[in-house]
Scaffold this motif. Structure first.
Motif, mmCIF file in Angstrom:
data_model
loop_
_atom_site.group_PDB
_atom_site.id
_atom_site.type_symbol
_atom_site.label_atom_id
_atom_site.label_comp_id
_atom_site.label_asym_id
_atom_site.label_seq_id
_atom_site.Cartn_x
_atom_site.Cartn_y
_atom_site.Cartn_z
ATOM 1 N N ALA A 73 0.844 -1.198 0.000
ATOM 2 C CA ALA A 73 0.000 0.000 0.000
ATOM 3 C C ALA A 73 0.876 1.244 0.000
ATOM 4 C CB ALA A 73 -0.894 0.008 1.243
ATOM 5 N N ARG A 74 0.401 2.262 -0.701
ATOM 6 C CA ARG A 74 1.050 3.578 -0.625
ATOM 7 C C ARG A 74 -0.003 4.567 -0.144
ATOM 8 N NH1 ARG A 74 2.183 6.074 -4.804
ATOM 9 N NH2 ARG A 74 1.036 4.900 -6.376
ATOM 10 N N VAL A 347 6.578 1.304 1.796
ATOM 11 C CA VAL A 347 7.911 0.790 1.466
ATOM 12 C C VAL A 347 8.041 0.857 -0.063
ATOM 13 C CG1 VAL A 347 7.840 -0.723 3.476
ATOM 14 C CG2 VAL A 347 7.254 -1.651 1.224
ATOM 15 N N ALA A 348 9.169 0.408 -0.603
ATOM 16 C CA ALA A 348 9.343 0.364 -2.059
ATOM 17 C C ALA A 348 9.044 -1.050 -2.556
ATOM 18 C CB ALA A 348 10.766 0.760 -2.430
ATOM 19 N N ARG A 349 8.664 -1.135 -3.846
ATOM 20 C CA ARG A 349 8.371 -2.433 -4.452
ATOM 21 C C ARG A 349 9.424 -2.742 -5.513
ATOM 22 N NH1 ARG A 349 4.759 -5.051 -8.461
ATOM 23 N NH2 ARG A 349 4.663 -3.061 -9.555
ATOM 24 N N HIS A 371 6.328 6.845 -3.324
ATOM 25 C CA HIS A 371 5.471 7.794 -4.044
ATOM 26 C C HIS A 371 4.907 7.185 -5.324
ATOM 27 C CE1 HIS A 371 6.267 11.391 -1.652
ATOM 28 N NE2 HIS A 371 7.540 11.070 -1.634
ATOM 29 N N GLY A 372 5.392 5.963 -5.690
ATOM 30 C CA GLY A 372 4.967 5.361 -6.950
ATOM 31 C C GLY A 372 5.866 5.738 -8.111
ATOM 32 N N ASN A 373 6.984 6.392 -7.819
ATOM 33 C CA ASN A 373 7.914 6.825 -8.874
ATOM 34 C C ASN A 373 9.042 5.825 -9.063
ATOM 35 O OD1 ASN A 373 6.451 9.215 -9.100
ATOM 36 N ND2 ASN A 373 7.714 10.241 -7.541
ATOM 37 N N SER A 384 11.785 4.378 0.618
ATOM 38 C CA SER A 384 10.700 4.058 1.550
ATOM 39 C C SER A 384 10.574 5.188 2.553
ATOM 40 C CB SER A 384 11.027 2.777 2.318
ATOM 41 O OG SER A 384 11.272 1.728 1.421
ATOM 42 N N HIS A 385 9.348 5.523 2.915
ATOM 43 C CA HIS A 385 9.181 6.556 3.938
ATOM 44 C C HIS A 385 9.841 6.085 5.237
ATOM 45 C CE1 HIS A 385 7.323 9.138 6.944
ATOM 46 N NE2 HIS A 385 7.176 9.999 5.950
#
Ligand code: GDP
Ligand code: PGA
Ligand code: MN
Length: 610
Positions: A73-74, A347-349, A371-373, A384-385
């Motif tokens: 999830a973002r 987190v990052a994917r 952020h989806g970037n 990742s935040h």
């Protein structure tokens, strides 16, 4: 006002609990959802809700082999942490909220929030989540019911709490429960497309301690929306504990077994993002010692018939800080996550459907960031935040202690308070007695972290790591802690011993002086050896502190000088601390127990500070 006939499910309900039904109807009429769903907690329900969230773009399913039954999830970039500025304790009397909480009169807050809630679930489904904090077979099961318009919250609550049909059944028609109302605050007009992470710029996280109610609006982030967690199990439960003679604390619970087979249970309070989850799942580096997990965030502690303090973990899952979690630092968390059934937020994917975050080994060549970037190792921002989280069932933890589910809890031998301080606070010190330990807790300080919205790295007082979670006047809370030290029936000698730790002290060059993580087992060993009267220490102005040679440092590849610096009690640093403690205590006026002023005077005398 009557409900519009269009609320599907308003008259179908799997319970006849009159108070619950009346509340659900009242909230449905106020918030006007399209439909109502009573959550049963089943596997089917999880599968259906996660599939819906995937279709809505709120979740992405991860690779089913690498991350079985797990989702990514973002959040909206503005909705990433607890909002302490927007968190309120709405006691009838302002003095009962004390100087550390935001306050508004309950009637005023309810009026204001009622208008925010009016029609706020339009176009959405309203979920009713019956849950129980702590084992369902407890003598007095601690029920709650959360109403929410977020399926992400339902899925997360299924991991974090015991919930669903079995809870509703146990509630019968009469059980008392904490009503917990949550909305993301983003109604949908007919035909309006939803966003992946609905939330509102207006946020309120409100608690009504006298009536034991929680009203949360505008945020989907866990700490603000999973209302069984911080809102119920700390803010509301701390008030229950004050009234009923027990403690609701921001503490992990672990079981430590020595090579000789001797068992001690330890509870530890550190502020958010200061090491609870890691310590709870620690893999000792010293041979023969074993750690098992009971809880990683919250402990409810009551006196048992034998006069000892028994701790229960009210939660059922782990909501851990992702960055920094790795096979080297916390292999047991990695194993827990590998079993699947988890939610990962912010987190990052990876391109092959796995997750990644800072601290998890070498970064892959390409990621999709929080952020989806697109993200590459050359990117200037983190992937990742810093407050990104994993949410995973505690039952998947490979070192879960079998007692985790015992409604009696486990008898606590030692309580650790700890914070994140670059200076001043030694690696470990033992309090002289209970009251001195309460003083250590009451003056606990820590640098702020990304777990709450606001500036990071600022030193603040965070009493017992509970600053954002004490549901009443912190001065009264200190008094309650002092009173607990009297024990029951002259059994005060059975209370846990209190220690103060700091894994985060730094050298002049900014490096951590102590390696932390699994090496913290060396400190735990010293702690239990102190309980057994086996370990040495020197008496310093701030308590009993080991010398480097009093710690088992066998096999530790670290200059002794660093250990000595980590343990150092420096006159100049403590002299600078005194005015800060005085200023902190002054906030509480008459509410501050006089014995804490006496403790400060005694500390000044030991430091030769006037
Ligand atoms: P919690 O929010 O209190 O449960 O904290 P966590 O256990 O999730 O840890 C928060 C952050 O602190 C993570 O980035 C960890 O990697 C880091 N951390 C935890 N324990 C230690 C330690 O002993 N030493 C150091 N240097 N960092 C730690
Ligand atoms: P933690 O709690 O940071 O203490 O793990 C969750 C939160 O603050 O939202
Ligand atoms: Mn944690």
């Amino acid at each position: 006002m009557t409900a519009p006939a269009v609320i599907a499910g308003l008259d179908q309900h799997p319970t006849s609990h009159p108070k619950l039904l009346a509340w659900v109807r009242q909230i449905a009429e106020l918030t006007t959802p399209d439909s109502i769903v009573w959550c049963d907690g089943s596997e089917d329900e999880w599968t259906r809700l996660t599939a819906e969230l995937v279709t809505a773009g709120s979740l992405v399913q991860l690779d089913p082999v690498k991350r079985p039954n797990s989702f990514w999830a973002r959040t909206d970039p503005s909705d990433v942490a607890r909002v302490e500025e927007r968190t309120f304790i709405c006691s009838v009397d302002e003095a009962d909220a004390g100087p550390t909480n935001n306050w508004m009169a309950p009637a005023e807050m309810k009026q204001l929030m009622t208008e925010l809630y009016r029609g706020c679930m339009r176009g959405r489904t309203m979920y009713v989540i019956p849950f129980c904090m702590g084992p369902l077979d407890a003598e007095n099961p601690m029920f709650g019911v959360e109403i929410t318009d977020s399926a992400y919250v339902v899925a997360s609550m299924r991991i974090m709490t015991r919930m669903g049909a079995k809870v509703l059944e146990a509630m019968g028609e009469t059980a008392d429960f904490v009503p917990a109302l949550h909305s993301v605050g983003a109604p949908l007009e007919p035909g309006q497309a939803d966003v992946p992470w609905p939330c509102s710029t207006t946020k309120y996280i409100s608690h009504f301690p006298e009536t034991r109610e929680i009203w949360s609006f505008g945020s989907g982030y866990g700490g603000n929306s999973l209302l069984g967690k911080k809102c119920y199990s700390l803010r509301i439960a701390s008030v229950m504990g004050r009234d009923e003679g027990w403690l609701a604390e921001h503490m992990l619970i672990l079981k430590l077994t020595s090579p000789a087979g001797k068992v001690h249970y330890i509870a530890a309070a550190f502020p958010s993002a200061c090491g609870k989850t890691n310590l709870a799942m620690l893999e000792p580096t010293i041979p023969g010692w074993k750690v098992e997990t009971l809880g990683d965030d919250i402990a409810w502690m009551r006196f048992g018939p034998d006069g000892r303090l028994y701790a229960v973990n009210p939660e059922y899952g782990l909501f851990g800080v992702a960055p920094g979690t790795d096979w080297k630092t916390n292999p047991n968390a990695m194993r827990t996550l590998a079993a699947g059934n988890s939610l990962f937020t912010n987190v990052a994917r990876t391109d092959d459907g796995d997750i990644w975050w800072e601290g998890m080994g070498e970064p892959p060549a390409h990621l999709t960031d929080w952020h989806g970037n697109d993200w590459t190792p050359d990117s200037e921002q983190v992937s990742s935040h810093p407050n990104s989280r994993f949410c995973t069932p505690i039952t998947q933890c490979p070192i879960l202690a079998p007692e985790y589910d015992d409604p009696q809890g486990v008898p606590i031998s030692a309580i650790l308070f700890g914070g994140r301080r670059k200076t001043t606070i030694p690696l470990v010190s033992q309090a002289r007695d209970w009251v001195h330990g309460v003083f250590q807790g009451a003056t606990l300080s820590s640098e702020t972290t990304a777990a709450a919205v606001g500036q990071v790295g600022v030193v603040r007082r965070d009493p017992m790591a509970m600053l954002p979670f004490i549901g009443y006047n912190a001065g009264d809370y200190f008094r309650h802690w002092i009173a607990m030290g009297k024990g029951v029936d002259g059994n005060a000698d059975k209370l846990p011993a209190i220690f103060y730790v700091n894994w985060f002290r730094r050298g002049d060059d900014g490096r951590f002086l102590w390696p932390g993580f699994g090496e913290n087992s060396r400190v735990l060993k010293w702690v239990v050896e102190r309980l057994e009267g086996e370990a040495a220490a020197v008496e310093t102005p701030v308590g009993f502190v080991p010398r480097a040679e009093d710690l088992d440092l066998t096999g530790l590849d670290l200059p002794t000088k660093d250990v000595e610096l980590a343990l150092e009690v420096r006159q100049d640093e403590w002299t600078a601390e005194i005015p800060q403690i005085t200023e902190w205590f002054d906030k509480f006026g008459d509410k501050l127990p006089a014995v804490l002023w006496s403790e400060l005077d005694a500390l000044k005398a030991r430091l030769n500070v006037t």
